[in-house]
Write a protein that holds these residues in place. Sequence first.
Motif, PDB file in Angstrom:
ATOM      1  N   ASP A   1       2.952  -1.223   0.549  1.00  0.00           N
ATOM      2  CA  ASP A   1       1.502  -0.986   0.560  1.00  0.00           C
ATOM      3  C   ASP A   1       1.153   0.251   1.384  1.00  0.00           C
ATOM      4  O   ASP A   1       0.282   1.041   1.003  1.00  0.00           O
ATOM      5  N   ALA A   2       1.833   0.408   2.541  1.00  0.00           N
ATOM      6  CA  ALA A   2       1.568   1.573   3.395  1.00  0.00           C
ATOM      7  C   ALA A   2       1.959   2.870   2.690  1.00  0.00           C
ATOM      8  O   ALA A   2       1.225   3.871   2.734  1.00  0.00           O
ATOM      9  N   ALA A   3       3.129   2.842   2.024  1.00  0.00           N
ATOM     10  CA  ALA A   3       3.566   4.031   1.284  1.00  0.00           C
ATOM     11  C   ALA A   3       2.607   4.335   0.139  1.00  0.00           C
ATOM     12  O   ALA A   3       2.256   5.493  -0.119  1.00  0.00           O
ATOM     13  N   ARG A   4       2.150   3.276  -0.541  1.00  0.00           N
ATOM     14  CA  ARG A   4       1.218   3.458  -1.647  1.00  0.00           C
ATOM     15  C   ARG A   4      -0.124   3.994  -1.139  1.00  0.00           C
ATOM     16  O   ARG A   4      -0.719   4.882  -1.748  1.00  0.00           O
ATOM     17  N   ALA A   5      -0.575   3.459   0.009  1.00  0.00           N
ATOM     18  CA  ALA A   5      -1.839   3.931   0.588  1.00  0.00           C
ATOM     19  C   ALA A   5      -1.723   5.391   1.010  1.00  0.00           C
ATOM     20  O   ALA A   5      -2.654   6.180   0.824  1.00  0.00           O
ATOM     21  N   ALA A   6      -0.557   5.763   1.604  1.00  0.00           N
ATOM     22  CA  ALA A   6      -0.352   7.148   2.011  1.00  0.00           C
ATOM     23  C   ALA A   6      -0.337   8.077   0.798  1.00  0.00           C
ATOM     24  O   ALA A   6      -0.920   9.167   0.816  1.00  0.00           O
ATOM     25  N   ALA A   7       0.343   7.629  -0.272  1.00  0.00           N
ATOM     26  CA  ALA A   7       0.384   8.439  -1.490  1.00  0.00           C
ATOM     27  C   ALA A   7      -1.005   8.572  -2.100  1.00  0.00           C
ATOM     28  O   ALA A   7      -1.399   9.642  -2.571  1.00  0.00           O
ATOM     29  N   GLU A   8      -1.767   7.464  -2.071  1.00  0.00           N
ATOM     30  CA  GLU A   8      -3.115   7.486  -2.616  1.00  0.00           C
ATOM     31  C   GLU A   8      -4.011   8.413  -1.798  1.00  0.00           C
ATOM     32  O   GLU A   8      -4.805   9.184  -2.344  1.00  0.00           O
ATOM     33  N   ARG A   9      -3.858   8.339  -0.467  1.00  0.00           N
ATOM     34  CA  ARG A   9      -4.665   9.215   0.399  1.00  0.00           C
ATOM     35  C   ARG A   9      -4.304  10.677   0.166  1.00  0.00           C
ATOM     36  O   ARG A   9      -5.180  11.542   0.118  1.00  0.00           O
ATOM     37  N   SER A  10      -3.005  10.932   0.009  1.00  0.00           N
ATOM     38  CA  SER A  10      -2.578  12.297  -0.278  1.00  0.00           C
ATOM     39  C   SER A  10      -3.161  12.775  -1.599  1.00  0.00           C
ATOM     40  O   SER A  10      -3.619  13.917  -1.726  1.00  0.00           O
ATOM     41  N   ARG A  11      -3.158  11.889  -2.597  1.00  0.00           N
ATOM     42  CA  ARG A  11      -3.735  12.247  -3.895  1.00  0.00           C
ATOM     43  C   ARG A  11      -5.225  12.503  -3.777  1.00  0.00           C
ATOM     44  O   ARG A  11      -5.765  13.450  -4.372  1.00  0.00           O
ATOM     45  N   GLN A  12      -5.908  11.652  -2.985  1.00  0.00           N
ATOM     46  CA  GLN A  12      -7.341  11.834  -2.802  1.00  0.00           C
ATOM     47  C   GLN A  12      -7.657  13.153  -2.104  1.00  0.00           C
ATOM     48  O   GLN A  12      -8.600  13.865  -2.482  1.00  0.00           O
TER      49      GLN A  12
END
Length: 587
Positions: free
Chosen positions: A160-171
Amino acid sequence: MARRLQQLARATTELGAAESMDEVIAAAVEHLSEAVGAAVSTLMVLEDGQLRLVAGSGLRPGVLSEWGRFPLTDPNPASEAARTGEVVIMRHEPGWEQRYPSLRGAVPPGRSVICLPLGAGDPVGVLGLTFEANWVPGPRELDLLTTFAEACGQAIGRVDAARAAAERSRQLAFLARVSAELSRSLDYRVTLAGVARLAVPDLADWCAVDVYEGDRLTTLAVAHADPEKVEWAWELQRRYPPSEDTRNGAAEVARTGQSQLIDPITDEMLVAAARDEEHLRLARELGLRRAIVVPLASPGRTLGAITLIRSDNDRPYGPGDLAVAEDLGRRAGIAVQNARLHGEARDTVVQLQRAVLPEHPVVAGWELAAHYEPGGAASVGGDFYDALGLPGGGLALCVGDVMGHGVPAAAAMAQVRASVRALVTVDPQPGAVLANLQRMFTELRLAQLVTLVLAVADPERGTVTVVTAGHHAPLLVRADGSIDWLTAPRRRLLGAEPDECRPGLWVFGPGDALLLFTDGLVERRDEVVDAGLARLTAAAGELQAGELGPALARFVARVQPAGNDDDVTALAVRRPATGSPQPSVTC
């Protein structure tokens, strides 16, 4: 037993290396079920106070729909394990149905259920195992299962943390692209169309931008992930613009400045919002499943709203999406406000500049046309031009450029233009006018530097006299299409050290056209000036093509460099071909 423990240890090791939810599911459901001999295994994650069943093995038909999501308050072993953070073991024995009434009929006779909270401390989910023959683990097996559940919770947290970081990077990457798009143009309609295109598909499957124009909310941009549905989306917006009466959607958000997150959009909502059957059909065909509507906000006011729609049931909107959308709305709102202020300032500039320039110079016996266009910056420029009739049908023309921009340049421009007019009425000879101007600059200690070209045409002699001060030479386009550059001895700029002034004299016959212009027409930072002069020479024939006003406009459009940020001024005069005798003067 040893083999089970070995397989359980292997599955625990897999969890330690898991980098995706699919890998977690494989270890926690498939491999664990095989390792411990469970008849049924399930993995549930905690979301918004509910448990969501994400995967299972050995499930009977209908379980996913029946138990896909259920609250923590439900009387069942999984909810109890998530609430308490303790392992819950339910054996099939008298009284269990009173303890867990929601499971009545769901667990076959003779089976036991073990629910393990995932993670240490606050659980992130529950791992459920169902065994045949009412089997329950011994202390060592239970310890290993608990360790496995903790590792599973850690793996889910890590994923979840990796996914959130990737999502934040995408955002952040998305917002960076938005910022770049917002800086491309000062036409906010073009800008908002670009923003809508960027939002699809990163943030939405469909995006619409509505902006107040006056008191009316108007749709200015629509984008859809499916190009074939863009016209449907436009049709929906055209036929059913945002209603001021609705409590949901763009009109309400634009009115209140408060964002809305609608997830999910139910068919009941579509039916309630539809104005007629056709409206409902279009809304259903667009697949409206979930929505975010945010204000298009600038400091102190709301300019409109951005609507983001997703059609995919597997992509819910959450708080993170709302935060990004609101950031988008703020950035776009500021860009719109800046564009409008720039437009207002530019309009003021043009009005101010033209207030001190002869908009349509008219002198009897001559064809005259002028073109003035301010540069890219919203600042008053220093270009000026004038045309004055002289006794005997003569004509005096001048074009100049005060160095710099802003009020000082505008003030100097108005002063020089007025001075040229006054001096021409005293002595129209170009050399005398230029000498007196230089004397004025010296005695009044004027700080600005000014380039100037002055031409006086004498129709009786069929000549034109030209003098320049640091300015491009005029261009003479003969009636037969030939071209002459009227390159008089060039003296220094007005405001610089005075030097000798020597006018040049040329034939100016019936049908000939004379062009005076400023450097904005031919100069650009990224090319040599000869390239601009070559464009001007190549387009010179336009000045002999029909009525002079439209001809000059076409000529400027061909010559003016792309991306020009300087003022552009051009003044053209043509002697009507009246059959006058050819002049006898030669130069």
